[in-house]
Scaffold this active site. Sequence first.
Site, short mmCIF file in Angstrom:
data_model
loop_
_atom_site.label_atom_id
_atom_site.label_comp_id
_atom_site.label_asym_id
_atom_site.label_seq_id
_atom_site.Cartn_x
_atom_site.Cartn_y
_atom_site.Cartn_z
N TRP A 35 -2.69 -2.39 -1.50
CA TRP A 35 -2.62 -3.58 -2.58
C TRP A 35 -3.05 -5.05 -1.15
CZ3 TRP A 35 1.09 -7.72 -1.81
CH2 TRP A 35 1.62 -8.65 -2.67
N LYS B 213 6.83 -2.90 -4.45
CA LYS B 213 8.51 -2.77 -5.20
C LYS B 213 8.58 -2.77 -3.10
CE LYS B 213 11.82 -0.51 -5.91
NZ LYS B 213 13.08 -1.45 -6.88
N CYS C 94 1.14 -0.74 0.40
CA CYS C 94 -0.01 0.15 -0.04
C CYS C 94 0.51 1.33 -0.47
CB CYS C 94 -0.68 0.36 1.28
SG CYS C 94 -2.28 -0.98 1.35
N ARG D 97 4.84 1.28 -6.23
CA ARG D 97 4.79 -0.06 -4.67
C ARG D 97 3.63 -0.95 -5.26
NH1 ARG D 97 6.20 2.31 0.00
NH2 ARG D 97 5.16 0.51 1.19
N ASN E 224 -1.51 1.10 6.61
CA ASN E 224 -0.61 0.31 5.53
C ASN E 224 0.09 -0.92 6.51
OD1 ASN E 224 1.09 -1.16 3.70
ND2 ASN E 224 2.76 0.86 3.64
N GLY E 225 -0.20 -2.56 6.65
CA GLY E 225 0.21 -2.70 7.86
C GLY E 225 -1.04 -4.15 7.87
N HIS F 285 23.68 -33.81 -13.15
CA HIS F 285 22.86 -34.26 -12.32
C HIS F 285 21.48 -34.85 -11.93
CE1 HIS F 285 27.37 -34.33 -9.95
NE2 HIS F 285 27.15 -33.27 -10.18
N GLU G 68 20.00 -13.88 -10.86
CA GLU G 68 19.33 -12.78 -10.68
C GLU G 68 19.40 -12.24 -12.08
OE1 GLU G 68 19.01 -10.39 -9.18
OE2 GLU G 68 18.30 -8.51 -9.81
N GLU H 276 10.28 -11.61 -13.73
CA GLU H 276 9.59 -10.27 -13.50
C GLU H 276 8.96 -9.33 -14.56
OE1 GLU H 276 12.72 -9.08 -10.60
OE2 GLU H 276 11.09 -8.15 -9.63
N LYS I 196 15.18 -11.21 -12.33
CA LYS I 196 15.21 -10.10 -14.10
C LYS I 196 14.06 -10.18 -14.93
CE LYS I 196 15.77 -8.13 -11.36
NZ LYS I 196 16.24 -7.85 -10.47
C1 F6R Z 1 13.66 -7.98 -7.93
C2 F6R Z 1 13.23 -7.04 -6.18
C3 F6R Z 1 12.96 -8.00 -5.17
C4 F6R Z 1 13.32 -7.39 -4.10
C5 F6R Z 1 12.93 -8.01 -2.73
C6 F6R Z 1 13.88 -7.41 -1.54
O1 F6R Z 1 14.21 -7.26 -8.81
O2 F6R Z 1 13.20 -6.33 -6.47
O3 F6R Z 1 13.42 -9.29 -5.27
O4 F6R Z 1 14.78 -7.22 -4.23
O5 F6R Z 1 11.60 -7.62 -2.70
O6 F6R Z 1 13.42 -5.76 -1.30
P1 F6R Z 1 14.65 -4.74 -0.25
O7 F6R Z 1 16.03 -5.34 -1.28
O8 F6R Z 1 13.54 -3.90 -0.20
O9 F6R Z 1 14.41 -5.38 0.47
#
Ligand code: F6R
Length: 584
Positions: free
Chosen positions: A74, A579, A2, A27, A100-101, A486, A463, A470, A467
């Site tokens: 959210w 986010k 949120c 967010r 928010n929470g 394996h 990584e 996502e 990406k």
């Molecule tokens: C992927 C991404 C997420 C964050 C994860 C941790 O691109 O952004 O996997 O890395 O949610 O978030 P932070 O870094 O804010 O603790």
Amino acid sequence: MCGIIAYNGQDDAVPYLLEGIRNLEYRGYDSFGCALDSKVGIIIKKDIGKVDDVINKYKVQNLSSNKAIFHTRWATHGGVKTENAHPMIDCTHRIAVAHNGIIENWAELKESLGGHKFISDTDTEVLSHLIEEKLNKGADIQTAVKDTFKQIKGSSSFIVLDKQSEDLVAVKKGSPLVLGIAKNGNFLSSDVPSFVRHTNKVVYLSDGDMVVLGKKSYSITNLINKDVKHEVSTVNFSAKHAEKGDYEHFMIKEIMEQLGLMKNLESTDFKDVIQAAALVKNAKLVYLIGAGTSYHAAMLGAKALRENGINAVAVQGQDLITYRKVISADDVFIIISQSGETADIINVLPLMSKNKKIGIINSDGSTLAKEVDVFIPIGAGPEKAVASTKSFTLSGVYSTLIAMFAAGRNEDAIHDLKLMNMNMYNLLVPSVLSAIDKAAEKIKGLENVFFLGRDSDYIMALEGALKLKEVSYIHAEAIDAATFKHGPLALISDKVYAVAIVSESNRNDTLYNLQEVKARGGNIIGISDKNENVFDMFIRTQEGGSFGFVMQSIILQLLAYKTSILKGINPDRPKNLAKSVTVK
Ligand code: F6R
């Protein structure tokens, strides 16, 4: 998760909050709602869907008020439907609450509120009725909010608009909330960039803070620990940093920003890295804690520490619980987080209560930034695309620098930083950009892609796969090239594509593994500083010493971005993702 933004002042709140809530869209959300104070009572407009669609549907831009709250929801508790959008009102329509929470004890609280009319399925709605209950018994709004805050369990930040009060009243616990002090009024928001065009003076609130936000003044009291200080900080980025500028998306802007951010590191004094290195040097074990992409940065750091003779392990936040019987007071923690608000890490802070903590964190004033002994600001500036890019590479660099400094290899570290920056000029040349385009063109039609690499190239494979998943919604799986034999080799056919990351340090071994894939008909997109026979497609990266992963990462980020664009997806806001992940 949120987003909340509120304004109380002498100006019309609506233009500020329209701009602010659009800036909070990154967010992640499914509904929008707002509450405005007016002569005829509180006006509430809310609905599911895109912020701009809801705004246009209810003509929010034509409303005006000096005191208002805007919110993006959210869904966590209760489905995506209009009644569940915030703000929530009480039975008498005297107050509106945006939250928010998560209220963990909502069920028992709701049970105690017999006689109140609930219109939503949310946990949030207990707040408006709990506050109403206290107001009915004669409490003033501040006391009613304070007493309600004391009743709820979990992490919850919320803002209350009371039509009988000049002020807004808010409390913070767990979820982010910052105060912005502007010329003609004050803001409360989930983040600074949402209002930074109007002020750069902020107070980063602490858990337990209750804010009474007047039109000209504000007061803060901490309901948990009265010794908390509330200094006014000046933020050092401008609205420009939080805007897309000439770029089509935040993701590409943030990918490209890495070139300048890496160069800036050369003129840094690394005082905080030196402090961190002194701590880890004497540690029995260094735990590097992160989630998602930040966990991958933690893996890079743990590997660098081990290679520099320091015992270290990377652990995902939620998994630290399995270490609870072995953590000792001589261990040191390095917490890596872009937002500083990730619940999986905040929840395990009690396990680190006796230990020294270093934070590599992008958000100043965030919950995690306040908990650490040595704070290393990532300094990436606002990162607004959901997928983390610049925060990842900078966190990887900082954690590697800690390792090298702890081993007394400061000069090597500076040398490698310079090498990386020098070679960075040759990274994004037209031939490489067109190779990325061709690879994206191939990948866009696939349902599955493997990412392969050994050693730190395997971390980059993880990584790169994350990406791609996502922002393109393609199933991508990273496998250590050494372990392909394996089991996963059984999946290989001429329909299969693998993105292989190959560094000099493990070239021969990885190429050997890639031959096994090739021999079974698999297709290989190679990312390396040298073309190899086994590659069907080749994207050249550059040598960067200890920081070569930065350049590999930029290529992988661009590959994901381009694939997303070719598939017509908005890479800044992938579906179902938020986010800042402030839920368990
Ligand atoms: C992927 C991404 C997420 C964050 C994860 C941790 O691109 O952004 O996997 O890395 O949610 O978030 P932070 O870094 O804010 O603790």
